[in-house]
Motif scaffolding. Structure first.
Motif, short mmCIF file in Angstrom:
data_model
loop_
_atom_site.label_atom_id
_atom_site.label_comp_id
_atom_site.label_asym_id
_atom_site.label_seq_id
_atom_site.Cartn_x
_atom_site.Cartn_y
_atom_site.Cartn_z
N GLY A 20 0.79 -1.23 0.00
CA GLY A 20 0.00 0.00 0.00
C GLY A 20 0.82 1.28 0.00
N ASP A 21 2.13 1.18 -0.06
CA ASP A 21 3.00 2.36 -0.09
C ASP A 21 3.27 2.71 -1.56
N GLY A 22 2.46 3.60 -2.09
CA GLY A 22 2.57 3.98 -3.50
C GLY A 22 3.89 4.62 -3.85
N ARG A 23 4.41 5.43 -2.95
CA ARG A 23 5.69 6.10 -3.20
C ARG A 23 6.82 5.08 -3.31
N ALA A 24 6.81 4.07 -2.43
CA ALA A 24 7.85 3.02 -2.47
C ALA A 24 7.74 2.21 -3.76
N GLN A 25 6.52 1.93 -4.21
CA GLN A 25 6.32 1.20 -5.47
C GLN A 25 6.89 1.98 -6.64
N GLU A 26 6.65 3.29 -6.64
CA GLU A 26 7.18 4.13 -7.71
C GLU A 26 8.71 4.17 -7.66
N ASP A 27 9.25 4.29 -6.45
CA ASP A 27 10.71 4.27 -6.30
C ASP A 27 11.31 2.96 -6.79
N MET A 28 10.64 1.83 -6.53
CA MET A 28 11.13 0.53 -6.98
C MET A 28 11.13 0.45 -8.50
N ARG A 29 10.09 1.01 -9.14
CA ARG A 29 10.05 1.02 -10.61
C ARG A 29 11.21 1.86 -11.17
N HIS A 30 11.48 2.98 -10.53
CA HIS A 30 12.60 3.83 -10.98
C HIS A 30 13.93 3.11 -10.80
N LEU A 31 14.09 2.44 -9.67
CA LEU A 31 15.32 1.69 -9.43
C LEU A 31 15.50 0.58 -10.46
N ALA A 32 14.43 -0.15 -10.77
CA ALA A 32 14.49 -1.21 -11.78
C ALA A 32 14.84 -0.63 -13.15
N SER A 33 14.28 0.54 -13.46
CA SER A 33 14.58 1.20 -14.74
C SER A 33 16.05 1.58 -14.84
N MET A 34 16.58 2.14 -13.77
CA MET A 34 17.99 2.54 -13.77
C MET A 34 18.91 1.33 -13.86
N ALA A 35 18.56 0.25 -13.16
CA ALA A 35 19.38 -0.97 -13.22
C ALA A 35 19.36 -1.55 -14.63
N ALA A 36 18.19 -1.52 -15.29
CA ALA A 36 18.08 -2.03 -16.66
C ALA A 36 18.90 -1.18 -17.62
N LEU A 37 18.85 0.14 -17.46
CA LEU A 37 19.65 1.03 -18.32
C LEU A 37 21.14 0.76 -18.15
N LEU A 38 21.56 0.58 -16.91
CA LEU A 38 22.97 0.30 -16.64
C LEU A 38 23.39 -1.03 -17.28
N LEU A 39 22.56 -2.04 -17.09
CA LEU A 39 22.87 -3.36 -17.66
C LEU A 39 22.91 -3.31 -19.18
N ALA A 40 21.92 -2.66 -19.79
CA ALA A 40 21.86 -2.57 -21.26
C ALA A 40 23.04 -1.78 -21.82
N SER A 41 23.46 -0.72 -21.12
CA SER A 41 24.56 0.09 -21.63
C SER A 41 25.90 -0.63 -21.51
N LYS A 42 26.06 -1.46 -20.51
CA LYS A 42 27.35 -2.13 -20.29
C LYS A 42 27.49 -3.44 -21.04
N ARG A 43 26.40 -4.02 -21.50
CA ARG A 43 26.55 -5.35 -22.12
C ARG A 43 27.24 -5.31 -23.47
N GLN A 44 27.32 -4.15 -24.11
CA GLN A 44 28.05 -4.05 -25.38
C GLN A 44 29.56 -4.06 -25.16
N GLN A 45 30.01 -3.64 -23.96
CA GLN A 45 31.44 -3.57 -23.68
C GLN A 45 31.96 -4.78 -22.90
N SER A 46 31.09 -5.69 -22.57
CA SER A 46 31.51 -6.82 -21.74
C SER A 46 30.90 -8.10 -22.29
N ASP A 47 31.57 -9.22 -22.05
CA ASP A 47 31.01 -10.49 -22.49
C ASP A 47 30.37 -11.26 -21.33
N SER A 48 30.32 -10.67 -20.12
CA SER A 48 29.74 -11.40 -18.99
C SER A 48 28.26 -11.70 -19.19
#
Length: 79
Positions: A20-48
């Motif tokens: 029921g904490d809407g603010r925390a849910q929104e923060d979690m979506r933002h965190l997931a978005s940032m983690a996905a951007l980081l992963l997508a940007s780094k996978r071209q430079q790494s073979d892991s």
């Protein structure tokens, strides 16, 4: 929370917040978005990431051909 790059699912981020904490849910979506951007940007430079998602190893010739292919195009790819 799913880690998405457009419509491609890169993984899942396991985090929790009080129900029921809407603010925390929104923060979690933002965190997931940032983690996905980081992963997508780094996978071209790494073979892991490639080693993690492969089902079997590639030989040298197949690896060279794979790297010459254009990036996959999906209906949500922005030009």
């Amino acid at each position: 929370m799913p880690l998405l790059d457009g419509t491609e699912r890169l993984g899942v981020l396991r985090i929790s917040a009080p129900p029921g904490d809407g603010r925390a849910q929104e923060d979690m979506r933002h965190l997931a978005s940032m983690a996905a951007l980081l992963l997508a940007s780094k996978r071209q430079q790494s073979d892991s990431y490639a080693r993690m998602v492969r089902t079997r190893p590639m030989n040298v010739a197949a690896e060279m051909q794979w790297n010459l292919l254009p990036a996959p195009i999906s209906p949500t790819t922005r030009w």
